[in-house]
Design a protein around this motif. Structure first.
Motif, PDB file in Angstrom:
ATOM      1  N   GLN A  10      75.905 -20.688  31.338  1.00  0.00           N
ATOM      2  CA  GLN A  10      76.974 -20.435  30.372  1.00  0.00           C
ATOM      3  C   GLN A  10      77.532 -21.737  29.801  1.00  0.00           C
ATOM      4  OE1 GLN A  10      79.360 -18.081  33.110  1.00  0.00           O
ATOM      5  NE2 GLN A  10      78.988 -16.285  31.816  1.00  0.00           N
ATOM      6  N   MET A  11      77.000 -22.854  30.293  1.00  0.00           N
ATOM      7  CA  MET A  11      77.427 -24.162  29.827  1.00  0.00           C
ATOM      8  C   MET A  11      76.198 -25.067  29.836  1.00  0.00           C
ATOM      9  SD  MET A  11      80.606 -26.444  31.197  1.00  0.00           S
ATOM     10  CE  MET A  11      81.847 -25.415  30.427  1.00  0.00           C
ATOM     11  N   ARG A  12      76.207 -26.036  28.944  1.00  0.00           N
ATOM     12  CA  ARG A  12      75.050 -26.923  28.814  1.00  0.00           C
ATOM     13  C   ARG A  12      75.378 -28.323  29.342  1.00  0.00           C
ATOM     14  NH1 ARG A  12      71.176 -26.019  24.508  1.00  0.00           N
ATOM     15  NH2 ARG A  12      70.811 -23.801  24.631  1.00  0.00           N
ATOM     16  N   CYS A  13      74.379 -29.154  29.340  1.00  0.00           N
ATOM     17  CA  CYS A  13      74.511 -30.513  29.873  1.00  0.00           C
ATOM     18  C   CYS A  13      75.651 -31.341  29.247  1.00  0.00           C
ATOM     19  CB  CYS A  13      73.193 -31.264  29.752  1.00  0.00           C
ATOM     20  SG  CYS A  13      71.985 -30.805  31.005  1.00  0.00           S
ATOM     21  N   PRO A  14      75.826 -31.327  27.934  1.00  0.00           N
ATOM     22  CA  PRO A  14      76.909 -32.160  27.373  1.00  0.00           C
ATOM     23  C   PRO A  14      78.289 -31.801  27.927  1.00  0.00           C
ATOM     24  CG  PRO A  14      75.398 -31.501  25.640  1.00  0.00           C
ATOM     25  CD  PRO A  14      75.005 -30.729  26.869  1.00  0.00           C
ATOM     26  N   LEU A  30      78.895 -30.362  30.897  1.00  0.00           N
ATOM     27  CA  LEU A  30      78.928 -30.772  32.307  1.00  0.00           C
ATOM     28  C   LEU A  30      79.116 -32.284  32.404  1.00  0.00           C
ATOM     29  CD1 LEU A  30      78.678 -29.758  35.234  1.00  0.00           C
ATOM     30  CD2 LEU A  30      76.231 -30.294  35.079  1.00  0.00           C
ATOM     31  N   ALA A  31      78.433 -33.013  31.536  1.00  0.00           N
ATOM     32  CA  ALA A  31      78.571 -34.470  31.525  1.00  0.00           C
ATOM     33  C   ALA A  31      79.994 -34.878  31.161  1.00  0.00           C
ATOM     34  CB  ALA A  31      77.571 -35.084  30.551  1.00  0.00           C
ATOM     35  N   SER A  79      71.869 -31.906  39.102  1.00  0.00           N
ATOM     36  CA  SER A  79      71.604 -31.179  37.852  1.00  0.00           C
ATOM     37  C   SER A  79      70.471 -31.868  37.112  1.00  0.00           C
ATOM     38  CB  SER A  79      72.873 -31.145  36.969  1.00  0.00           C
ATOM     39  OG  SER A  79      73.078 -32.397  36.354  1.00  0.00           O
ATOM     40  N   VAL A  80      69.967 -31.226  36.113  1.00  0.00           N
ATOM     41  CA  VAL A  80      68.889 -31.822  35.319  1.00  0.00           C
ATOM     42  C   VAL A  80      69.440 -32.634  34.152  1.00  0.00           C
ATOM     43  CG1 VAL A  80      67.242 -30.026  35.941  1.00  0.00           C
ATOM     44  CG2 VAL A  80      68.690 -29.727  33.932  1.00  0.00           C
ATOM     45  N   CYS A  81      70.728 -32.826  34.122  1.00  0.00           N
ATOM     46  CA  CYS A  81      71.386 -33.484  32.998  1.00  0.00           C
ATOM     47  C   CYS A  81      71.301 -35.010  33.096  1.00  0.00           C
ATOM     48  CB  CYS A  81      72.857 -33.092  32.939  1.00  0.00           C
ATOM     49  SG  CYS A  81      73.117 -31.321  32.766  1.00  0.00           S
ATOM     50  N   PRO A  82      71.131 -35.652  31.942  1.00  0.00           N
ATOM     51  CA  PRO A  82      71.171 -37.126  31.952  1.00  0.00           C
ATOM     52  C   PRO A  82      72.612 -37.613  32.150  1.00  0.00           C
ATOM     53  CG  PRO A  82      70.938 -36.313  29.710  1.00  0.00           C
ATOM     54  CD  PRO A  82      70.863 -35.117  30.613  1.00  0.00           C
ATOM     55  N   ARG A  83      72.743 -38.750  32.799  1.00  0.00           N
ATOM     56  CA  ARG A  83      74.086 -39.333  32.983  1.00  0.00           C
ATOM     57  C   ARG A  83      74.667 -39.748  31.643  1.00  0.00           C
ATOM     58  NH1 ARG A  83      76.362 -40.038  37.701  1.00  0.00           N
ATOM     59  NH2 ARG A  83      77.895 -41.537  37.025  1.00  0.00           N
ATOM     60  N   PRO A  84      75.933 -39.488  31.462  1.00  0.00           N
ATOM     61  CA  PRO A  84      76.569 -39.899  30.194  1.00  0.00           C
ATOM     62  C   PRO A  84      76.708 -41.416  30.104  1.00  0.00           C
ATOM     63  CG  PRO A  84      78.171 -38.857  31.650  1.00  0.00           C
ATOM     64  CD  PRO A  84      76.849 -38.795  32.330  1.00  0.00           C
TER      65      PRO A  84
END
Length: 114
Positions: free
Chosen positions: A53-57, A59-60, A109-114
């Protein structure tokens, strides 16, 4: 007919214009509360991310907010230079553990670090 005789009364200073003196422990408590809110908000973001329900940006952004509040909390902690009582020491340790858990959770998570 005039209701006032002479000039109107001088305006009273608003409560916001008075000088506010904040004790070091009050500042620390406020910073701790703000950090705790950022930690709880990240937890909500992470749960929304887990259910797609939320994307990487988003979460970052939550991670950035936690890091900013953590930095601010530590600055206030150093500035206060006061010994903490047992309750504040326990809260300090819990905030550290929670901030560390946020970092680890984001890393998983699979998200890139900000």
């Amino acid at each position: 007919m005039r209701l006032f005789s002479g000039s109107p009364p001088a305006p009273r200073p608003s409560p916001g214009t008075a000088a506010v003196v904040t004790l070091p422990l009050e500042r620390l408590d406020r910073a701790a509360d703000t950090l705790a809110l950022a930690l709880a908000a990240f937890d909500l973001r992470a749960r929304l991310f887990a259910t797609r329900q939320m994307r990487c940006p988003e979460l970052a952004r939550g991670l950035v907010l936690v890091e900013e509040r953590w930095t601010s909390y530590n600055a206030v902690r150093k500035e206060s230079a006061v010994a903490l009582d047992s309750a504040r020491t326990a809260r300090d340790q819990a905030l550290y553990a929670d901030a560390d858990a946020v970092e680890r959770r984001f890393e998983r998570s699979v998200c890139p670090r900000p």
